[in-house]
Design a protein around this motif. Structure first.
Motif, PDB file in Angstrom:
ATOM      1  N   LEU A 154       0.849  -1.192   0.000  1.00  0.00           N
ATOM      2  CA  LEU A 154       0.000   0.000   0.000  1.00  0.00           C
ATOM      3  C   LEU A 154       0.883   1.240   0.000  1.00  0.00           C
ATOM      4  N   THR A 155       0.300   2.359  -0.366  1.00  0.00           N
ATOM      5  CA  THR A 155       0.998   3.643  -0.298  1.00  0.00           C
ATOM      6  C   THR A 155       0.188   4.574   0.597  1.00  0.00           C
ATOM      7  N   VAL A 156       0.906   5.484   1.249  1.00  0.00           N
ATOM      8  CA  VAL A 156       0.256   6.390   2.197  1.00  0.00           C
ATOM      9  C   VAL A 156       0.618   7.830   1.881  1.00  0.00           C
ATOM     10  N   GLN A 157      -0.156   8.726   2.437  1.00  0.00           N
ATOM     11  CA  GLN A 157       0.101  10.156   2.291  1.00  0.00           C
ATOM     12  C   GLN A 157      -0.068  10.825   3.645  1.00  0.00           C
ATOM     13  N   GLU A 158       0.446  12.070   3.735  1.00  0.00           N
ATOM     14  CA  GLU A 158       0.361  12.798   4.991  1.00  0.00           C
ATOM     15  C   GLU A 158      -1.090  13.168   5.307  1.00  0.00           C
ATOM     16  N   LEU A 159      -1.368  13.224   6.574  1.00  0.00           N
ATOM     17  CA  LEU A 159      -2.698  13.571   7.074  1.00  0.00           C
ATOM     18  C   LEU A 159      -2.621  14.946   7.727  1.00  0.00           C
ATOM     19  N   LYS A 166      -7.065  14.680  15.969  1.00  0.00           N
ATOM     20  CA  LYS A 166      -5.833  15.342  15.558  1.00  0.00           C
ATOM     21  C   LYS A 166      -5.231  14.590  14.368  1.00  0.00           C
ATOM     22  N   PRO A 167      -4.389  15.257  13.585  1.00  0.00           N
ATOM     23  CA  PRO A 167      -3.843  14.636  12.360  1.00  0.00           C
ATOM     24  C   PRO A 167      -2.673  13.702  12.630  1.00  0.00           C
ATOM     25  N   THR A 168      -2.939  12.565  13.246  1.00  0.00           N
ATOM     26  CA  THR A 168      -1.906  11.559  13.459  1.00  0.00           C
ATOM     27  C   THR A 168      -2.301  10.281  12.742  1.00  0.00           C
ATOM     28  N   GLY A 169      -1.275   9.531  12.326  1.00  0.00           N
ATOM     29  CA  GLY A 169      -1.521   8.300  11.591  1.00  0.00           C
ATOM     30  C   GLY A 169      -1.082   8.433  10.139  1.00  0.00           C
ATOM     31  N   ALA A 170      -1.234   7.343   9.396  1.00  0.00           N
ATOM     32  CA  ALA A 170      -0.859   7.311   7.979  1.00  0.00           C
ATOM     33  C   ALA A 170      -2.110   7.061   7.155  1.00  0.00           C
ATOM     34  N   LEU A 171      -2.410   7.987   6.250  1.00  0.00           N
ATOM     35  CA  LEU A 171      -3.601   7.886   5.410  1.00  0.00           C
ATOM     36  C   LEU A 171      -3.306   7.028   4.186  1.00  0.00           C
ATOM     37  N   VAL A 172      -4.038   5.948   4.013  1.00  0.00           N
ATOM     38  CA  VAL A 172      -3.855   5.049   2.872  1.00  0.00           C
ATOM     39  C   VAL A 172      -4.488   5.694   1.643  1.00  0.00           C
ATOM     40  N   ASN A 173      -3.675   5.899   0.590  1.00  0.00           N
ATOM     41  CA  ASN A 173      -4.233   6.486  -0.627  1.00  0.00           C
ATOM     42  C   ASN A 173      -4.279   5.507  -1.795  1.00  0.00           C
ATOM     43  N   GLY A 202      -8.349   5.389   1.988  1.00  0.00           N
ATOM     44  CA  GLY A 202      -9.145   6.208   2.896  1.00  0.00           C
ATOM     45  C   GLY A 202      -9.046   5.765   4.339  1.00  0.00           C
ATOM     46  N   ASP A 203      -8.530   4.548   4.559  1.00  0.00           N
ATOM     47  CA  ASP A 203      -8.282   4.115   5.938  1.00  0.00           C
ATOM     48  C   ASP A 203      -7.109   4.912   6.518  1.00  0.00           C
ATOM     49  N   VAL A 204      -7.147   5.141   7.820  1.00  0.00           N
ATOM     50  CA  VAL A 204      -6.034   5.798   8.516  1.00  0.00           C
ATOM     51  C   VAL A 204      -5.423   4.791   9.468  1.00  0.00           C
ATOM     52  N   ILE A 205      -4.151   4.436   9.236  1.00  0.00           N
ATOM     53  CA  ILE A 205      -3.454   3.479  10.093  1.00  0.00           C
ATOM     54  C   ILE A 205      -2.922   4.223  11.312  1.00  0.00           C
ATOM     55  N   LEU A 206      -3.424   3.848  12.482  1.00  0.00           N
ATOM     56  CA  LEU A 206      -3.070   4.521  13.734  1.00  0.00           C
ATOM     57  C   LEU A 206      -1.951   3.803  14.486  1.00  0.00           C
ATOM     58  N   LYS A 207      -1.972   2.453  14.444  1.00  0.00           N
ATOM     59  CA  LYS A 207      -0.968   1.681  15.165  1.00  0.00           C
ATOM     60  C   LYS A 207      -0.560   0.457  14.353  1.00  0.00           C
ATOM     61  N   LEU A 208       0.686   0.037  14.554  1.00  0.00           N
ATOM     62  CA  LEU A 208       1.206  -1.189  13.951  1.00  0.00           C
ATOM     63  C   LEU A 208       1.774  -2.048  15.076  1.00  0.00           C
ATOM     64  N   ASN A 209       1.165  -3.186  15.283  1.00  0.00           N
ATOM     65  CA  ASN A 209       1.558  -4.086  16.382  1.00  0.00           C
ATOM     66  C   ASN A 209       1.612  -3.359  17.728  1.00  0.00           C
ATOM     67  N   GLY A 210       0.616  -2.492  17.941  1.00  0.00           N
ATOM     68  CA  GLY A 210       0.504  -1.787  19.209  1.00  0.00           C
ATOM     69  C   GLY A 210       1.326  -0.525  19.324  1.00  0.00           C
ATOM     70  N   ARG A 232     -11.719   3.961  10.417  1.00  0.00           N
ATOM     71  CA  ARG A 232     -12.557   3.885   9.218  1.00  0.00           C
ATOM     72  C   ARG A 232     -14.003   4.200   9.592  1.00  0.00           C
ATOM     73  N   GLY A 233     -14.597   5.131   8.871  1.00  0.00           N
ATOM     74  CA  GLY A 233     -16.005   5.454   9.094  1.00  0.00           C
ATOM     75  C   GLY A 233     -16.322   5.934  10.490  1.00  0.00           C
ATOM     76  N   GLY A 234     -15.387   6.637  11.107  1.00  0.00           N
ATOM     77  CA  GLY A 234     -15.641   7.212  12.418  1.00  0.00           C
ATOM     78  C   GLY A 234     -15.416   6.273  13.578  1.00  0.00           C
ATOM     79  N   LYS A 235     -14.802   5.104  13.346  1.00  0.00           N
ATOM     80  CA  LYS A 235     -14.528   4.191  14.451  1.00  0.00           C
ATOM     81  C   LYS A 235     -13.259   3.393  14.175  1.00  0.00           C
ATOM     82  N   LYS A 236     -12.731   2.798  15.245  1.00  0.00           N
ATOM     83  CA  LYS A 236     -11.505   2.018  15.128  1.00  0.00           C
ATOM     84  C   LYS A 236     -11.822   0.566  14.786  1.00  0.00           C
ATOM     85  N   LEU A 237     -10.883  -0.057  14.065  1.00  0.00           N
ATOM     86  CA  LEU A 237     -10.965  -1.491  13.815  1.00  0.00           C
ATOM     87  C   LEU A 237      -9.570  -2.059  13.684  1.00  0.00           C
TER      88      LEU A 237
END
Length: 378
Positions: free
Chosen positions: A287-292, A304-311, A327-335, A363-368
């Motif tokens: 995947l590729t990401v862009q700044e948020l 707040k603008p933290t995480g990696a936005l999947v484009n 459109g998903d925002v990756i907030l954590k990787l392995n915790g 995604r869609g206003g909630k974490k998964l």
């Protein structure tokens, strides 16, 4: 009689003082400072104030310096010779007279490095030894060795060398994760060929991303780094290596107060893989990401603008198979928090291909959470 004499003495003294003050004023003197009483408490506090001292750079240099080496390289580069052009071209005669003949030309260079184990393993930058046909390592005791390039990794700019020697002085490895912005650091290297030169400064920032250097979260410092320093160690105040001096930002070609070092934990992982496998294996998600920024964060409902936005997602990659979408925002990787998009590539690259990673996303206003099988970066 005694009282009259005392009175006359006091009067005379007053006149003398008045004359002196008037003369001082006529000569343009400044007013005398007003005296202030110092209470015993304030005086004690002033005495008790601790003296500020600079770090003991001399001891760090004395202990770490013997493990720092000078590296000289030589190789050949192909020269094109005179370019093809019309004889009537005004530059034809210039190139005919001054252009080097087609063939090969010897190229020489210098850099720095440091010994990480007493049996002669040396770390330096890949750009110092890349394309070199001969690499020589010179120690501080003036001994010189022909070095073997065990391997190099251009994405992280790390090279591993081996010299045939035993019982060599070696550096102590520190933890760059514990280093703080503002702390003193010290560099040792060979700027412009001046061997074992010591410079010092502070850590200016951490986890800097640079163009085309996506796998390294650089340590930024204001330590004086110049050509020839590349590959040399960056020490903390405990005398431990926390980085490898690699690049500078400059408009003149020389030091301008912005230097970058590769964190030593990144370098040690690379050298371990090179020595064990002959190459570096990296993980990828496909995947590729862009700044948020704040505007995008608001549109996604993030505080707040933290995480990696999947484009974009590779349709045949592991992320797509796991259900990751643009459109998903990756907030954590392995915790571990993903503070921004530039932090994700080095984090993913350190994963073992074939292992399973856990992505926490928005995604869609909630974490998964999604498990993703890590592929190998080709």
């Amino acid at each position: 009689m005694h009282e009259e004499s005392t009175f006359k003495y006091a009067a005379t003294l007053a006149v003398v003082v008045a004359v002196l003050v008037a003369a001082y004023a006529m000569l343009g003197g400044n007013p005398l400072p007003t005296a202030h009483a110092v209470s015993p408490a304030n005086s004690a506090a002033a005495v008790a104030a601790p003296a500020q001292t600079l770090p003991d750079f001399a001891t760090i240099a004395a202990r770490g310096g013997p493990a720092v080496v000078n590296i000289s390289v030589s190789g050949t580069v192909k020269t094109a010779g005179m370019p093809q052009m019309d004889p009537d071209n005004p530059f034809f005669d210039f190139f005919r007279r001054f252009a080097p003949p087609a063939g090969e030309m010897i190229k020489r260079g210098q850099g720095s490095g440091f010994i990480v184990s007493p049996d002669g393993v040396v770390l330096t930058n890949a750009h110092v030894v890349a394309d070199a046909s001969e690499v020589n390592v010179k120690l501080t005791d003036k001994r010189e060795f022909r070095a073997k390039v065990v391997g190099l990794d251009k994405p992280t700019d790390i090279a591993v060398l081996k010299i045939d020697a035993r019982d060599l002085p070696s550096v102590r490895i520190g933890d760059p994760q514990r280093a703080r912005v503002g702390e003193w650091v010290l560099a040792i290297g060979s700027p412009f060929g001046f061997e074992n030169s010591v410079t010092a400064g502070i850590i200016s920032a951490k986890s800097r991303s640079l163009p085309d250097e996506g796998y390294v979260p650089f340590i930024q410092t204001d330590v004086a780094i110049n050509p020839g320093n590349s590959g040399g160690p960056l020490f903390n105040l405990d005398g431990e290596v926390i980085g490898i001096n690699s690049q500078i930002y400059s408009r003149s070609g020389g030091y301008q107060g912005v230097s970058f070092a590769i964190p030593i934990d990144v370098a040690m992982k690379v050298q371990s893989q090179i020595r064990e496998h002959g190459k570096v294996r990296r993980g990828r998600f496909g995947l590729t990401v862009q700044e948020l920024d704040q505007g995008l964060a608001d549109s996604f409902g993030l505080a707040k603008p933290t995480g990696a936005l999947v484009n974009a997602v590779d349709p045949d990659g592991p992320a797509a198979k796991a259900g990751v979408r643009p459109g998903d925002v990756i907030l954590k990787l392995n915790g571990k928090d993903v503070p921004n998009s530039s932090a994700l590539p080095p984090m993913a690259s350190e994963l073992t291909p074939g292992s399973t990673a856990k992505l926490e996303m928005w995604r869609g206003g909630k974490k998964l959470e999604l498990p993703v099988k890590v592929a190998e970066l080709g």
